[in-house]
Design an enzyme around this catalytic site. Structure first.
Site, PDB file in Angstrom:
ATOM      1  N   HIS A   1      -3.758  -4.856   0.285  1.00  0.00           N
ATOM      2  CA  HIS A   1      -3.463  -5.333   1.638  1.00  0.00           C
ATOM      3  C   HIS A   1      -3.506  -6.858   1.659  1.00  0.00           C
ATOM      4  O   HIS A   1      -4.575  -7.443   1.838  1.00  0.00           O
ATOM      5  CB  HIS A   1      -4.484  -4.780   2.636  1.00  0.00           C
ATOM      6  CG  HIS A   1      -4.356  -3.323   2.899  1.00  0.00           C
ATOM      7  ND1 HIS A   1      -4.547  -2.770   4.148  1.00  0.00           N
ATOM      8  CD2 HIS A   1      -4.054  -2.278   2.092  1.00  0.00           C
ATOM      9  CE1 HIS A   1      -4.369  -1.460   4.091  1.00  0.00           C
ATOM     10  NE2 HIS A   1      -4.086  -1.141   2.840  1.00  0.00           N
TER      11      HIS A   1
ATOM     12  N   CYS B   1       0.826  -1.206   0.000  1.00  0.00           N
ATOM     13  CA  CYS B   1       0.000   0.000   0.000  1.00  0.00           C
ATOM     14  C   CYS B   1       0.873   1.274   0.000  1.00  0.00           C
ATOM     15  O   CYS B   1       1.497   1.586  -0.998  1.00  0.00           O
ATOM     16  CB  CYS B   1      -0.974  -0.032   1.174  1.00  0.00           C
ATOM     17  SG  CYS B   1      -2.426   1.012   0.901  1.00  0.00           S
TER      18      CYS B   1
ATOM     19  N   GLU C   1      -2.599  -8.931   3.881  1.00  0.00           N
ATOM     20  CA  GLU C   1      -2.980  -9.552   5.160  1.00  0.00           C
ATOM     21  C   GLU C   1      -4.498  -9.697   5.253  1.00  0.00           C
ATOM     22  O   GLU C   1      -5.012 -10.563   5.953  1.00  0.00           O
ATOM     23  CB  GLU C   1      -2.453  -8.746   6.339  1.00  0.00           C
ATOM     24  CG  GLU C   1      -3.250  -7.515   6.713  1.00  0.00           C
ATOM     25  CD  GLU C   1      -3.088  -6.385   5.723  1.00  0.00           C
ATOM     26  OE1 GLU C   1      -3.955  -5.495   5.695  1.00  0.00           O
ATOM     27  OE2 GLU C   1      -2.099  -6.398   4.965  1.00  0.00           O
TER      28      GLU C   1
END
Length: 405
Positions: free
Chosen positions: A368, A278, A370
């Site tokens: 992202h 990001c 995760e």
């Protein structure tokens, strides 16, 4: 001013009814929406952005990347899963304000420990409900993200022209340096789970708790450092320096992050394996000599399609960014740090979603991986970081580059 009228006058706190107060949402272009108070009563200003996720609002609200932004939820029904102590991505709500259409009367998840609206109120987050979020989203999509104010209670009784002046006096997101406002003040360590395989220095530009957790699950000891850290601070991680360096997500304009970009260039010069996500992707782009620019309304939500150009695989990914890297999609670019190519691209609008250095151990993605609260299509990127650090220990990177040429 164009207005939208509220459709209800009641809400809930826990299981007790209350009467909501009138509220106004004022955009900097003069568009006005009427609604009712939600969360704390008062006033707030920020950048109006919309999120297309239908779930995961607790992770969204606690993501530091939303610092100084007022989130408009496109999903009409919000709050039905409540709030718990496990799903937060940081210690607090970072969003400046919250806009929903129909707030849930009560949570219905067995995991909930409290109501979303109570959490917003307790943390002083001013919101508005009973707003036509479809009309608001279409407005932002056509005209772009812009400054907004949410006013409720006595604040909403002021003249509309005065409220508009308050909104237009708020700082723009372009040109704002915000990473140092959300970063950790002191370094901390997230231990590796099981045997420690590697040690990583993670620069906290607005890091989410899930990120070091996923690395620790892979045997990485993560040293989370403040955004103000120097290259010497990074080198001090581990017994012989870090095995890798990670730059996190975060808020603000990447063009303002010159100290962090200078640090990253030192990391690239030292040939330490690097992974950025990001905001970290945007900083890698600028460190390599590319520009960045502000998107019209950005990408936010957990349902953004991205293609891995090496495999042709399409991943459903989680996003929160209003800026992007300006790099050629179809050419390999020669930079001061070697050849670079665009590795991932958005299938919605061809925005650069990843960079890969061909002559240095560095890569990044704009989304992202995760992905709390999902999806998990991109978790392999953490395994790729492991591979990059393993290659550094088992062979000489410079020899690999020579062979590649």
């Amino acid at each position: 001013m164009v207005t939208q009228k509220p459709t209800s006058q009641t809400g809930l706190r826990g299981l007790g009814r209350l009467v909501r107060e009138p509220a106004l949402l004022v955009l900097e272009d003069g568009r006005l929406f009427r609604g009712l108070s939600y969360g704390a009563v008062g006033e707030t200003v920020g950048e109006a952005v919309f999120s297309t996720g239908m779930t995961g609002y607790q992770e969204t609200l606690t993501d530091p990347s939303y610092h100084r932004q007022v989130i408009v939820m496109t999903a009409p029904h919000v709050g039905n899963t409540g709030v718990n102590d496990e799903d937060g991505e940081s210690h607090r709500i970072w969003a400046a304000g919250y806009v929903v259409r129909d707030p849930a009367l009560r949570s219905s998840s067995w995991r909930a420990t409290r109501e979303l609206e109570d959490e917003l109120r307790d943390q002083g987050v001013v919101g508005i409900c009973q707003v036509d979020t479809r009309a608001l989203t279409r407005h932002l999509r056509e005209r772009g993200s812009m400054r907004v104010g949410v006013f409720s209670g006595s604040a909403a009784q002021r003249p509309e022209s005065e409220l508009l002046d308050v909104v237009r006096a708020a700082p723009l997101m372009a040109g704002s340096a915000l990473a140092q406002e959300v970063t950790t003040r002191e370094p901390y360590v997230v231990p590796a789970q099981g045997e420690r395989r590697f040690t990583v220095a993670a620069l906290d530009l607005g890091i989410k708790e899930m990120t070091p957790r996923l690395m620790s699950e892979r045997g990485i000891e993560v040293h989370v450092l403040p955004a103000t850290s120097s290259f010497e601070d990074v080198q001090a991680v581990g017994e012989h320096g870090p095995d890798g360096v990670f730059f996190s997500n975060g808020p603000g304009d990447p063009a303002t992050a010159e100290p962090e970009i200078a640090l990253l260039r030192q990391v690239l010069d030292a040939r330490v394996p690097f992974f950025g996500i990001c905001f970290g992707n945007q900083l890698l782009g600028r460190a390599l000599g590319f520009g960045t620019y502000k998107l019209k309304y950005g990408h936010r939500g957990i349902n953004q399609p991205v293609m891995d150009r090496a495999t042709g695989k399409v991943e459903v990914t989680a996003h929160n960014h209003g800026f992007a890297v300006d790099a050629p999609l179809d050419d390999v670019t020669v930079t001061p740090h070697g050849r670079v190519r665009v590795s991932h691209v958005s299938l919605n609008d061809d925005v650069v979603e990843g960079l890969e250095c061909l002559d240095a151990p560095a890569y990044s993605v704009q989304y992202h991986p995760e992905a709390a609260a999902g999806p998990h299509d991109a978790a392999y990127l953490f395994d790729r970081f492991i591979e990059l650090m393993t290659d550094r220990h088992t062979s000489d990177w410079d020899e690999q580059i020579e062979e590649a040429h």
